[in-house]
Enzyme design. Structure first.
Site, PDB file in Angstrom:
ATOM      1  N   SER A 125       0.835  -1.202   0.000  1.00 54.01           N
ATOM      2  CA  SER A 125       0.000   0.000   0.000  1.00 54.01           C
ATOM      3  C   SER A 125       0.868   1.249   0.000  1.00 54.01           C
ATOM      4  O   SER A 125       1.978   1.247   0.547  1.00 54.01           O
ATOM      5  CB  SER A 125      -0.873  -0.026   1.249  1.00 54.01           C
ATOM      6  OG  SER A 125      -1.427   1.245   1.493  1.00 54.01           O
ATOM      7  N   TYR A 150      -1.935  -1.331  10.976  1.00 54.62           N
ATOM      8  CA  TYR A 150      -2.207  -1.845   9.627  1.00 54.62           C
ATOM      9  C   TYR A 150      -1.068  -1.459   8.674  1.00 54.62           C
ATOM     10  O   TYR A 150      -0.506  -2.287   7.969  1.00 54.62           O
ATOM     11  CB  TYR A 150      -3.550  -1.298   9.097  1.00 54.62           C
ATOM     12  CG  TYR A 150      -3.613  -1.314   7.591  1.00 54.62           C
ATOM     13  CD1 TYR A 150      -3.834  -2.504   6.901  1.00 54.62           C
ATOM     14  CD2 TYR A 150      -3.400  -0.146   6.838  1.00 54.62           C
ATOM     15  CE1 TYR A 150      -3.829  -2.522   5.516  1.00 54.62           C
ATOM     16  CE2 TYR A 150      -3.396  -0.160   5.461  1.00 54.62           C
ATOM     17  CZ  TYR A 150      -3.610  -1.349   4.802  1.00 54.62           C
ATOM     18  OH  TYR A 150      -3.594  -1.367   3.440  1.00 54.62           O
ATOM     19  N   LYS A 154       2.097  -3.737   6.509  1.00 58.69           N
ATOM     20  CA  LYS A 154       2.475  -3.712   5.083  1.00 58.69           C
ATOM     21  C   LYS A 154       3.982  -3.464   4.956  1.00 58.69           C
ATOM     22  O   LYS A 154       4.663  -4.089   4.135  1.00 58.69           O
ATOM     23  CB  LYS A 154       1.690  -2.631   4.340  1.00 58.69           C
ATOM     24  CG  LYS A 154       0.207  -2.944   4.207  1.00 58.69           C
ATOM     25  CD  LYS A 154      -0.030  -4.202   3.365  1.00 58.69           C
ATOM     26  CE  LYS A 154      -1.455  -4.683   3.387  1.00 58.69           C
ATOM     27  NZ  LYS A 154      -1.656  -6.004   2.765  1.00 58.69           N
TER      28      LYS A 154
HETATM   29  C1  UD1 Z   1      -6.401   4.215   4.006  1.00 58.69           C
HETATM   30  C2  UD1 Z   1      -4.960   3.809   4.038  1.00 58.69           C
HETATM   31  C3  UD1 Z   1      -4.639   2.848   2.947  1.00 58.69           C
HETATM   32  C4  UD1 Z   1      -5.496   1.653   3.073  1.00 58.69           C
HETATM   33  C5  UD1 Z   1      -6.943   2.071   3.057  1.00 58.69           C
HETATM   34  C6  UD1 Z   1      -7.748   0.832   3.325  1.00 58.69           C
HETATM   35  C7  UD1 Z   1      -3.399   5.417   4.871  1.00 58.69           C
HETATM   36  C8  UD1 Z   1      -2.646   6.664   4.574  1.00 58.69           C
HETATM   37  N1  UD1 Z   1      -4.161   4.985   3.879  1.00 58.69           N
HETATM   38  O1  UD1 Z   1      -6.566   4.975   2.818  1.00 58.69           O
HETATM   39  O2  UD1 Z   1      -3.318   2.427   3.019  1.00 58.69           O
HETATM   40  O3  UD1 Z   1      -5.222   0.741   2.081  1.00 58.69           O
HETATM   41  O4  UD1 Z   1      -7.193   3.065   4.048  1.00 58.69           O
HETATM   42  O5  UD1 Z   1      -8.862   1.036   4.053  1.00 58.69           O
HETATM   43  O6  UD1 Z   1      -3.308   4.843   5.925  1.00 58.69           O
HETATM   44  N2  UD1 Z   1     -12.902  10.604   3.697  1.00 58.69           N
HETATM   45  C9  UD1 Z   1     -13.899  11.501   4.019  1.00 58.69           C
HETATM   46  N3  UD1 Z   1     -15.070  11.005   4.490  1.00 58.69           N
HETATM   47  C10 UD1 Z   1     -15.309   9.673   4.665  1.00 58.69           C
HETATM   48  C11 UD1 Z   1     -14.284   8.756   4.325  1.00 58.69           C
HETATM   49  C12 UD1 Z   1     -13.097   9.265   3.850  1.00 58.69           C
HETATM   50  O7  UD1 Z   1     -13.736  12.711   3.887  1.00 58.69           O
HETATM   51  O8  UD1 Z   1     -16.385   9.304   5.130  1.00 58.69           O
HETATM   52  C13 UD1 Z   1     -11.630  11.114   3.172  1.00 58.69           C
HETATM   53  C14 UD1 Z   1     -10.445  10.776   4.048  1.00 58.69           C
HETATM   54  O9  UD1 Z   1     -10.271  11.750   5.055  1.00 58.69           O
HETATM   55  C15 UD1 Z   1      -9.317  10.759   3.037  1.00 58.69           C
HETATM   56  C16 UD1 Z   1      -9.988  10.292   1.744  1.00 58.69           C
HETATM   57  O10 UD1 Z   1     -11.376  10.497   1.941  1.00 58.69           O
HETATM   58  O11 UD1 Z   1      -8.829  12.043   2.858  1.00 58.69           O
HETATM   59  C17 UD1 Z   1      -9.733   8.830   1.445  1.00 58.69           C
HETATM   60  O12 UD1 Z   1     -10.030   8.079   2.611  1.00 58.69           O
HETATM   61  P1  UD1 Z   1     -10.102   6.485   2.607  1.00 58.69           P
HETATM   62  O13 UD1 Z   1     -11.005   6.019   1.534  1.00 58.69           O
HETATM   63  O14 UD1 Z   1     -10.414   6.055   4.006  1.00 58.69           O
HETATM   64  O15 UD1 Z   1      -8.659   6.031   2.185  1.00 58.69           O
HETATM   65  P2  UD1 Z   1      -7.221   6.398   2.784  1.00 58.69           P
HETATM   66  O16 UD1 Z   1      -7.312   6.949   4.148  1.00 58.69           O
HETATM   67  O17 UD1 Z   1      -6.532   7.198   1.752  1.00 58.69           O
END
Ligand code: UD1
Length: 335
Positions: A125, A150, A154
């Site tokens: 990841s 987590y 990785k």
């Molecule tokens: C995270 C992990 C990634 C992992 C993935 C699996 C990190 C940096 N990244 O990805 O390695 O494979 O989870 O679950 O640890 N967001 C919102 N509202 C929501 C959900 C998300 O605003 O309800 C935003 C988050 O703040 C983020 C973006 O959307 O900025 C992506 O979030 P998400 O889909 O959870 O993925 P990552 O955090 O990038």
């Protein structure tokens, strides 16, 4: 036809990869304990492919089960997807994550050595980069201390693979560092199946649009980005699946005791708000959202440098963010 063991093959990325493998003339053998997937995925896969698949229900760290599989199929390699992946849960139950994610890899490497199975593609990841100082990130961007157990699993798994290859364990390994997988098979028959409340952005968007969730919260709009929300590199799961196939074929051309790593992203960063807007526009639906506080542990911005995978694996993404949003919604509608 070469048999490839796919651990976690009923899961989101594993199931799409199974489709691509069959299309390219491989025979996927799926092992999955269904802890974060559903047996119905197998039926859907068989519908898409128009043929039966070999499926073993169980834990890929169960050596007895692996021996049973090896006696039934001559395995050419393994694509190892099976792992726990909920960042939040991993901070509450770190041992569960270390035991499962490291344990399964250790068992599989032992199994590979004992059966002279050479090739392994490992699901890593972009989390291993933490918040990089320079963007986009290349494969040689230094890895950072992980933000969560987590993420640490990785990183440690990558290290284990490097050490095992150095010890001349006889294997050839590629680690793929996924950015943010989104989208679904264009047929709408398979896709991401979050159990309970989704932690990831796009399943939350689709469930909100479908009325399953009342409101999506955007975690922060005061970051140092063009619209203040976080930036990620959203890669369509079909493109990601294709990268596994290319990685596997690349391994076949290498000498023993080989290790390499590739970023799998589009090379473009999009903000969370752009994702929501694109989703609304492409699908002509509205998403009820509000701006909320920042989520602890979130990286502000990250996207991939994809030169290496394009040059070496001859892989290039063919789906746009629009395609991803259309396919994610199409999948949500069939649920
Ligand atoms: C995270 C992990 C990634 C992992 C993935 C699996 C990190 C940096 N990244 O990805 O390695 O494979 O989870 O679950 O640890 N967001 C919102 N509202 C929501 C959900 C998300 O605003 O309800 C935003 C988050 O703040 C983020 C973006 O959307 O900025 C992506 O979030 P998400 O889909 O959870 O993925 P990552 O955090 O990038």
């Amino acid at each position: 036809m070469k048999n490839i063991l796919i651990t976690g093959g009923a899961g989101y990325i594993g199931s799409h990869t199974a489709v691509q493998l069959v299309k390219s003339g491989y025979n996927p053998i799926i092992v999955d304990d269904l802890s974060n997937s559903d047996e119905k995925v197998l039926d859907r896969l068989e519908e898409i492919l128009g043929r039966k698949l070999s499926f073993y229900k169980g834990d890929c760290s169960d050596r007895v089960l692996l021996e049973k599989i090896a006696s039934a199929h001559d395995l050419a390699g393994i694509i190892h997807f099976a792992a726990f992946k909920a960042v939040g849960e991993s901070t509450e139950h770190p041992l569960k994550y270390y035991k499962n994610n490291l344990g399964s890899l250790l068992v599989l490497l032992d199994f590979m050595r004992d059966h002279q199975i050479k090739d392994l593609v490992f699901s890593s990841s972009c989390t291993v980069y933490g918040q990089p100082e320079i963007l986009p990130v290349t494969e040689s961007t230094p890895r950072k201390d992980a933000e969560s157990p987590y993420g640490n699993t990785k990183k440690i798994c990558e290290d284990i693979l490097v050490d095992f290859v150095k010890s001349k364990g006889g294997v050839r390994v590629v680690s793929l560092r996924y950015f943010n997988p989104v989208g679904a098979h264009p047929s709408g028959k398979i896709g991401e199946l979050p159990i309970g409340t989704p932690a990831n952005l796009v399943p939350f968007v689709t469930q909100t649009a479908a009325g399953i969730r009342e409101k999506l919260t955007v975690f922060g709009n005061d970051y140092d980005t063009p619209d203040g929300s976080c930036i990620r590199d959203f890669i369509h799961v079909m493109d990601l699946a294709d990268a596994h196939l290319r990685a596997f074929e690349y391994l076949g051309k290498q000498d023993n005791n080989f290790y390499d790593v590739f970023n799998v992203g589009t090379g473009n960063g999009n903000t969370v708000l752009e994702v929501i807007t694109t989703f609304e526009k492409v699908n002509n639906v509205s998403v009820n959202y509000e701006i909320g506080p920042r989520r602890p542990g979130d990286v502000v911005k990250i996207w991939a440098d994809t030169d290496k995978i394009k040059t070496v694996l001859k892989w290039t993404p063919s789906y746009s963010l629009e395609d991803s949003m259309r396919d994610s919604w199409n999948w949500q509608k069939t649920l």
